[in-house]
Design a protein around this motif. Structure first.
Motif, PDB file in Angstrom:
ATOM      1  N   SER A  77       0.834  -1.205   0.000  1.00  0.00           N
ATOM      2  CA  SER A  77       0.000   0.000   0.000  1.00  0.00           C
ATOM      3  C   SER A  77       0.869   1.255   0.000  1.00  0.00           C
ATOM      4  CB  SER A  77      -0.914   0.024   1.226  1.00  0.00           C
ATOM      5  OG  SER A  77      -1.591   1.264   1.297  1.00  0.00           O
ATOM      6  N   MET A  78       0.502   2.178  -0.841  1.00  0.00           N
ATOM      7  CA  MET A  78       1.194   3.464  -0.927  1.00  0.00           C
ATOM      8  C   MET A  78       0.332   4.578  -0.333  1.00  0.00           C
ATOM      9  SD  MET A  78       4.136   3.015  -2.429  1.00  0.00           S
ATOM     10  CE  MET A  78       4.438   1.372  -1.832  1.00  0.00           C
ATOM     11  N   ARG A  79      -0.722   4.228   0.417  1.00  0.00           N
ATOM     12  CA  ARG A  79      -1.658   5.226   0.944  1.00  0.00           C
ATOM     13  C   ARG A  79      -1.370   5.678   2.363  1.00  0.00           C
ATOM     14  NH1 ARG A  79      -6.894   2.432  -1.653  1.00  0.00           N
ATOM     15  NH2 ARG A  79      -6.593   1.077   0.140  1.00  0.00           N
ATOM     16  N   CYS A  80      -0.601   4.868   3.130  1.00  0.00           N
ATOM     17  CA  CYS A  80      -0.276   5.277   4.502  1.00  0.00           C
ATOM     18  C   CYS A  80       0.958   4.528   4.982  1.00  0.00           C
ATOM     19  CB  CYS A  80      -1.455   5.025   5.446  1.00  0.00           C
ATOM     20  SG  CYS A  80      -1.873   3.291   5.663  1.00  0.00           S
ATOM     21  N   ALA A  81       1.579   5.055   6.024  1.00  0.00           N
ATOM     22  CA  ALA A  81       2.785   4.456   6.597  1.00  0.00           C
ATOM     23  C   ALA A  81       2.425   3.453   7.683  1.00  0.00           C
ATOM     24  CB  ALA A  81       3.670   5.553   7.176  1.00  0.00           C
ATOM     25  N   LEU A  82       3.211   2.382   7.743  1.00  0.00           N
ATOM     26  CA  LEU A  82       3.012   1.376   8.778  1.00  0.00           C
ATOM     27  C   LEU A  82       3.993   1.526   9.940  1.00  0.00           C
ATOM     28  CD1 LEU A  82       2.226  -1.722   6.557  1.00  0.00           C
ATOM     29  CD2 LEU A  82       0.637  -0.298   7.872  1.00  0.00           C
ATOM     30  N   MET A  83       4.961   2.458   9.795  1.00  0.00           N
ATOM     31  CA  MET A  83       5.872   2.743  10.900  1.00  0.00           C
ATOM     32  C   MET A  83       6.377   4.173  10.773  1.00  0.00           C
ATOM     33  SD  MET A  83       9.360   0.793  12.178  1.00  0.00           S
ATOM     34  CE  MET A  83      10.422   1.469  10.911  1.00  0.00           C
ATOM     35  N   GLY A  84       6.429   4.856  11.918  1.00  0.00           N
ATOM     36  CA  GLY A  84       7.005   6.190  11.996  1.00  0.00           C
ATOM     37  C   GLY A  84       8.087   6.211  13.057  1.00  0.00           C
ATOM     38  N   ASP A  85       8.525   7.403  13.402  1.00  0.00           N
ATOM     39  CA  ASP A  85       9.651   7.528  14.323  1.00  0.00           C
ATOM     40  C   ASP A  85       9.381   6.978  15.716  1.00  0.00           C
ATOM     41  OD1 ASP A  85       7.868   9.650  14.816  1.00  0.00           O
ATOM     42  OD2 ASP A  85       9.472  11.047  15.344  1.00  0.00           O
ATOM     43  N   LEU A  86       8.181   7.156  16.239  1.00  0.00           N
ATOM     44  CA  LEU A  86       7.903   6.679  17.604  1.00  0.00           C
ATOM     45  C   LEU A  86       7.928   5.161  17.691  1.00  0.00           C
ATOM     46  CD1 LEU A  86       5.104   9.179  18.673  1.00  0.00           C
ATOM     47  CD2 LEU A  86       7.566   9.301  19.121  1.00  0.00           C
ATOM     48  N   ILE A  87       7.350   4.496  16.714  1.00  0.00           N
ATOM     49  CA  ILE A  87       7.368   3.033  16.703  1.00  0.00           C
ATOM     50  C   ILE A  87       8.789   2.536  16.440  1.00  0.00           C
ATOM     51  CG2 ILE A  87       6.516   0.980  15.495  1.00  0.00           C
ATOM     52  CD1 ILE A  87       3.840   2.465  15.134  1.00  0.00           C
TER      53      ILE A  87
END
Length: 170
Positions: A77-87
């Motif tokens: 999927s290119m619609r949302c992220a599954l990981m960011g800086d906090l995770i």
């Protein structure tokens, strides 16, 4: 600059007798890119399959990951992220070697500073919605390979390889 613990090309060359799978780039331009500060990483696989919901990713990376790599099938999927800086910070705190996401990440400048290997298809600023959906420890299929919890995965700027056997101590 530190010397990487391995080079995926050499792992293949050094173990011709083993059935090592190579994640292939797809014809539609889906290539894994490195986002973390650690450019060469590997370990024992833990799998999660989730589509546009990072609940299980967050949960797993908050547990002890010593010697492990979380492999996430996000359905490309290119619609949302599954990981960011906090995770990602949680993954570092809990000693994960890395995260491979067949999907997107966000907060890439912050992730680039973390002592963590991260490969993903792309970045996007949109976060996912958490609904508690996702499957853990199931066989994943992408990039022409099958990856299961308990396998070993090795990633660097050359690509990603998967083996049933441990190829190098990290």
């Amino acid at each position: 600059m530190t010397t990487p613990a391995f080079v995926t090309c050499d792992l293949l060359d050094d173990h011709p007798e083993l059935e090592i799978q190579v994640v292939t780039p797809s014809m539609d331009g889906k290539f894994f890119k490195s986002y973390g500060a650690v450019k060469s990483f590997g370990g024992q696989v833990v799998t999660v399959k989730c589509f546009e919901d990072n609940s299980r990713v967050k949960e797993l990376l908050a547990t002890d990951g010593t010697g492990k790599v979380l492999v996430v099938d996000g359905g490309a999927s290119m619609r949302c992220a599954l990981m960011g800086d906090l995770i990602a910070e949680s993954a570092v705190k809990n000693h994960w070697n890395g995260v491979i996401i067949y999907g997107c990440v966000r907060d890439v400048d912050a992730i680039a500073e973390l002592n963590l290997g991260v490969h993903a298809l792309a970045s996007i600023p949109q976060k996912s919605n958490r609904k508690g959906i996702g499957e853990v420890d199931i066989a994943l299929h992408f990039g022409g390979v099958t990856i299961q919890s308990g396998d070993y995965v090795y990633a660097d700027n050359n690509g990603i390889v998967v083996s049933k056997e441990k190829l190098v101590d990290l």
